[in-house]
Design a protein around this motif. Structure first.
Motif, PDB file in Angstrom:
ATOM      1  N   ASP A 224     125.038  29.077  -5.546  1.00  0.00           N
ATOM      2  CA  ASP A 224     124.120  28.416  -4.458  1.00  0.00           C
ATOM      3  C   ASP A 224     123.242  29.173  -3.829  1.00  0.00           C
ATOM      4  OD1 ASP A 224     125.784  26.264  -4.022  1.00  0.00           O
ATOM      5  OD2 ASP A 224     127.352  27.410  -2.428  1.00  0.00           O
ATOM      6  N   THR A 228     119.607  27.668  -3.565  1.00  0.00           N
ATOM      7  CA  THR A 228     118.695  27.536  -2.290  1.00  0.00           C
ATOM      8  C   THR A 228     117.280  27.727  -2.548  1.00  0.00           C
ATOM      9  OG1 THR A 228     120.787  28.281  -1.038  1.00  0.00           O
ATOM     10  CG2 THR A 228     118.528  29.046  -0.188  1.00  0.00           C
ATOM     11  N   HIS A 229     116.914  28.524  -3.385  1.00  0.00           N
ATOM     12  CA  HIS A 229     115.690  29.113  -3.560  1.00  0.00           C
ATOM     13  C   HIS A 229     114.932  28.239  -4.695  1.00  0.00           C
ATOM     14  CE1 HIS A 229     115.832  32.498  -0.996  1.00  0.00           C
ATOM     15  NE2 HIS A 229     116.833  32.839  -1.467  1.00  0.00           N
ATOM     16  N   PRO A 232     116.669  23.343  -4.019  1.00  0.00           N
ATOM     17  CA  PRO A 232     117.558  23.201  -2.727  1.00  0.00           C
ATOM     18  C   PRO A 232     118.349  21.775  -2.612  1.00  0.00           C
ATOM     19  CG  PRO A 232     114.990  23.841  -2.476  1.00  0.00           C
ATOM     20  CD  PRO A 232     115.204  23.682  -3.819  1.00  0.00           C
ATOM     21  N   ALA A 235     121.770  22.763  -3.344  1.00  0.00           N
ATOM     22  CA  ALA A 235     122.546  23.881  -2.848  1.00  0.00           C
ATOM     23  C   ALA A 235     123.563  23.249  -1.760  1.00  0.00           C
ATOM     24  CB  ALA A 235     121.507  24.590  -2.114  1.00  0.00           C
ATOM     25  N   PHE A 251     121.660  34.458   1.189  1.00  0.00           N
ATOM     26  CA  PHE A 251     120.740  33.609   0.438  1.00  0.00           C
ATOM     27  C   PHE A 251     119.068  34.401   0.951  1.00  0.00           C
ATOM     28  CE2 PHE A 251     123.502  29.923   1.121  1.00  0.00           C
ATOM     29  CZ  PHE A 251     124.223  30.223  -0.158  1.00  0.00           C
TER      30      PHE A 251
END
Length: 276
Positions: A224, A228-229, A232, A235, A251
């Motif tokens: 995740d 996330t980065h 997305p 995620a 995160f």
């Protein structure tokens, strides 16, 4: 010597390279993945590499072929179900049992308690978990190096592609560094140093079952955190609550570990990790 004869000799001389890359790949995927299927894909890629190799590019054939073979192995694995149907079914039953016991006990159940609920042995639970977790690790590595196999089809890798790959690898390194100390120790010890789980358990002063739980938690955070980065849309949404806030803080800490420049510094221009 004719061109065809020269290519045949080149292929024969580099067949051990395919075997080495296949063994390297098999160490990172579930046990049911067929070695013969990977070898077939690798040898086909080696032949294609020999046909498409251009000496004027100034790149050694072994390096050029290795990239082509790795790409073919990744393609072969993408067409497979990394965890077999029976493993996935057992994993679903195990997850359901864990959720039920967590609700009943008010805490995370031990592997022994889950095994008792399912009527199987602790070894059965750990074996299934191991196959699924190795599949997750492979998917993380594939995510971090996605696109690398496509670059070798060009005369020279595009600078933008190389930067993207190096940035992904840098994010992965920072995501591991940002893990809580125990989770980081488990990831490094189990997957990178390939140490026995029992040895890691002794060093951390916990049971092997606890190490297995820490491993699962670490992989979930890594997956995740990277998504996330870097992607997305994949995620898992962060909800309210203490656990969710800790995950969100993790995160954010990945991004705080460095900048694009520092992430690129973690890999060579070829996208390979820089030796410590």
């Amino acid at each position: 010597m004719s061109g065809d004869r020269r290519r045949d000799d080149t292929v024969k001389a580099h067949m051990p390279l395919v075997g080495h890359l296949v063994r390297e790949m098999l160490a990172r995927v579930p046990a049911h993945v067929s070695r013969d299927d990977l070898l077939s894909a690798g040898y086909a890629a080696l032949v294609a590499a020999a046909r498409g190799f251009d000496e004027d590019r100034g790149v050694p054939f072994a390096r050029f072929a290795a990239a082509r073979v790795r790409g073919a192995l990744l393609d072969e694995l993408r067409g497979l179900d990394w965890a077999s149907r029976s493993v996935r079914q057992r994993a679903r039953r195990t997850d359901s049992a864990r959720q039920e016991l967590t609700a009943e006990l008010g805490r995370t159940p031990t592997v022994a308690e889950v095994a008792e609920r399912l009527g199987c042995s602790v070894e059965d639970i750990e074996s299934a978990d191991d196959d699924v977790q190795r599949a997750v690790v492979f998917s993380l590595q594939g995510f971090a190096t996605a696109g690398a196999e496509d670059m070798v089809t060009e005369k020279t890798p595009g600078p933008e592609d190389m930067l993207i790959r190096r940035e992904r690898m840098g994010y992965l390194a920072h995501a591991i560094e940002a893990l809580p100390e125990r989770l980081r120790a488990v990831v490094r010890g189990y997957f990178f140093e390939e140490r026995p789980m029992a040895q890691i358990a002794v060093e951390l002063g916990v049971t092997e079952s606890r190490v297995s739980q820490l491993r699962s938690e670490a992989l979930s955070l890594l997956r995740d955190g990277l998504n996330t980065h870097l992607d997305p849309n994949l995620a898992t949404p962060v909800k309210d609550g203490c656990v969710a806030r800790r995950r969100a803080a993790y995160f954010e800490s990945i991004a705080d570990r460095g900048t694009l420049k520092s992430r690129l510094a973690l890999t060579s221009p070829d996208g390979l990790p820089v030796a410590a």
